[in-house]
Scaffold this active site. Sequence first.
Site, PDB file in Angstrom:
ATOM      1  N   HIS A  97      39.422  30.290  28.615  1.00 24.91           N
ATOM      2  CA  HIS A  97      38.198  30.983  29.033  1.00 24.91           C
ATOM      3  C   HIS A  97      37.287  31.217  27.831  1.00 24.91           C
ATOM      4  O   HIS A  97      37.758  31.430  26.720  1.00 24.91           O
ATOM      5  CB  HIS A  97      38.530  32.336  29.658  1.00 24.91           C
ATOM      6  CG  HIS A  97      39.488  32.249  30.794  1.00 24.91           C
ATOM      7  ND1 HIS A  97      39.216  31.570  31.957  1.00 24.91           N
ATOM      8  CD2 HIS A  97      40.734  32.728  30.939  1.00 24.91           C
ATOM      9  CE1 HIS A  97      40.252  31.655  32.771  1.00 24.91           C
ATOM     10  NE2 HIS A  97      41.191  32.349  32.184  1.00 24.91           N
ATOM     11  N   GLU A 115      41.777  38.490  29.769  1.00 22.75           N
ATOM     12  CA  GLU A 115      42.645  38.855  30.877  1.00 22.75           C
ATOM     13  C   GLU A 115      44.008  39.245  30.367  1.00 22.75           C
ATOM     14  O   GLU A 115      44.356  38.956  29.213  1.00 22.75           O
ATOM     15  CB  GLU A 115      42.763  37.692  31.870  1.00 22.75           C
ATOM     16  CG  GLU A 115      43.480  36.471  31.307  1.00 22.75           C
ATOM     17  CD  GLU A 115      43.370  35.248  32.226  1.00 22.75           C
ATOM     18  OE1 GLU A 115      42.288  35.007  32.772  1.00 22.75           O
ATOM     19  OE2 GLU A 115      44.380  34.550  32.365  1.00 22.75           O
ATOM     20  N   HIS A 172      46.139  28.624  28.002  1.00 16.41           N
ATOM     21  CA  HIS A 172      47.183  29.316  28.760  1.00 16.41           C
ATOM     22  C   HIS A 172      47.420  28.676  30.109  1.00 16.41           C
ATOM     23  O   HIS A 172      46.547  27.969  30.632  1.00 16.41           O
ATOM     24  CB  HIS A 172      46.851  30.800  28.933  1.00 16.41           C
ATOM     25  CG  HIS A 172      45.595  31.052  29.725  1.00 16.41           C
ATOM     26  ND1 HIS A 172      44.342  30.929  29.172  1.00 16.41           N
ATOM     27  CD2 HIS A 172      45.392  31.392  31.011  1.00 16.41           C
ATOM     28  CE1 HIS A 172      43.434  31.218  30.089  1.00 16.41           C
ATOM     29  NE2 HIS A 172      44.049  31.493  31.221  1.00 16.41           N
ATOM     30  N   ARG A 192      39.203  23.936  32.543  1.00 17.71           N
ATOM     31  CA  ARG A 192      40.479  23.244  32.705  1.00 17.71           C
ATOM     32  C   ARG A 192      40.611  22.161  31.645  1.00 17.71           C
ATOM     33  O   ARG A 192      39.756  21.287  31.553  1.00 17.71           O
ATOM     34  CB  ARG A 192      40.500  22.567  34.077  1.00 17.71           C
ATOM     35  CG  ARG A 192      41.422  23.220  35.034  1.00 17.71           C
ATOM     36  CD  ARG A 192      41.413  22.508  36.386  1.00 17.71           C
ATOM     37  NE  ARG A 192      41.018  23.486  37.389  1.00 17.71           N
ATOM     38  CZ  ARG A 192      39.994  23.338  38.210  1.00 17.71           C
ATOM     39  NH1 ARG A 192      39.263  22.255  38.216  1.00 17.71           N
ATOM     40  NH2 ARG A 192      39.708  24.306  39.054  1.00 17.71           N
TER      41      ARG A 192
HETATM   42 ZN    ZN Z   1      43.110  32.552  32.879  1.00 22.39          ZN
END
Ligand code: ZN
Length: 323
Positions: A97, A115, A172, A192
Amino acid sequence: MKDIIFLTPVFKQMIWGGSRLGSQFGYDIPGDNTGECWAVSAHPNGDCQVSEGSCKGMTLSQLWQSHPELFGNPGADRFPLLVKIIDARDDLSIQVHPDDAYAKENENGSLGKTECWYILDCEEGATLVAGHNAATRQELEQMIHEGRWDELIRQVPVKKGDFIQIDPGTVHAIRGGMMILETQQSSDITYRVYDYDRLTDGKPRELHVKQSIDVITVPAPSAGESVKSAAELPVNTLNELIACDYYRVWKLTVAGAFSFEQAYPFLIVSVVEGQGRIGDREIKKGDHFILPDGFGEAELTGDMTLIMSSVNQAGTGKDGEER
Ligand code: ZN
């Protein structure tokens, strides 16, 4: 006493999703590929409705705009957090991200995404992906273009009850078999890097290789720093799991009875295990709600585990200062 804000989750079907949000959490899920339960969200891609009380039927984003006093008059333009439960039957794509600055410039003013995950369930010997092994950006680029995924990605062993912070720029991936509760900035921007060459309706999902190479932190910080065990923390205690610029997260296991003062601009509460009451109101595994500003004493009884979160006032405080 102000009303507790109970919310109705929004469900997302995903290529990698499963059925445990139905079988383990008792939700009425839309199908056997349900990957995400957006439990507390005001994001346009899944804006939760208030399920009871005088504001029943309003979305959380409408409530944020029309009743800022419930959230401590924050002065921010949108509800800043998003809480999800994820059921991964298969591996999620390997992803990364952006931070706020990159997202603002390249993603139409979106927030970046920091996150963190509380692992609700996983298999014995499970691993997830957090970080990578490239020493320089040039090496990173080369490994990605040559598809050397096994060399590139860093696998970290995890178990039920572990807690992991994922900063922007961290490669991740959640692995098949895991159920997690994710607390994040209210953003839906994911790049991605690799999707295991899977097809959806005969086509691969879009990859974002250029953006990924832009935002991945090189070299990656050591993985050990980001994972901690939160399985065996003291009961009837607000155990802080993380405090970062965007949020604070706590785990509370109620054993019998426990009360505390709701001292935050607002407090998001997710019941992830067991059942009990808040005041006279019954609550159980799968319920999510917000205790508003000025709620006062939260009186909890029963046997249950709660994951709770709020904004970090030192970070995005009541003064509305942007960070
Ligand atoms: Zn994520």
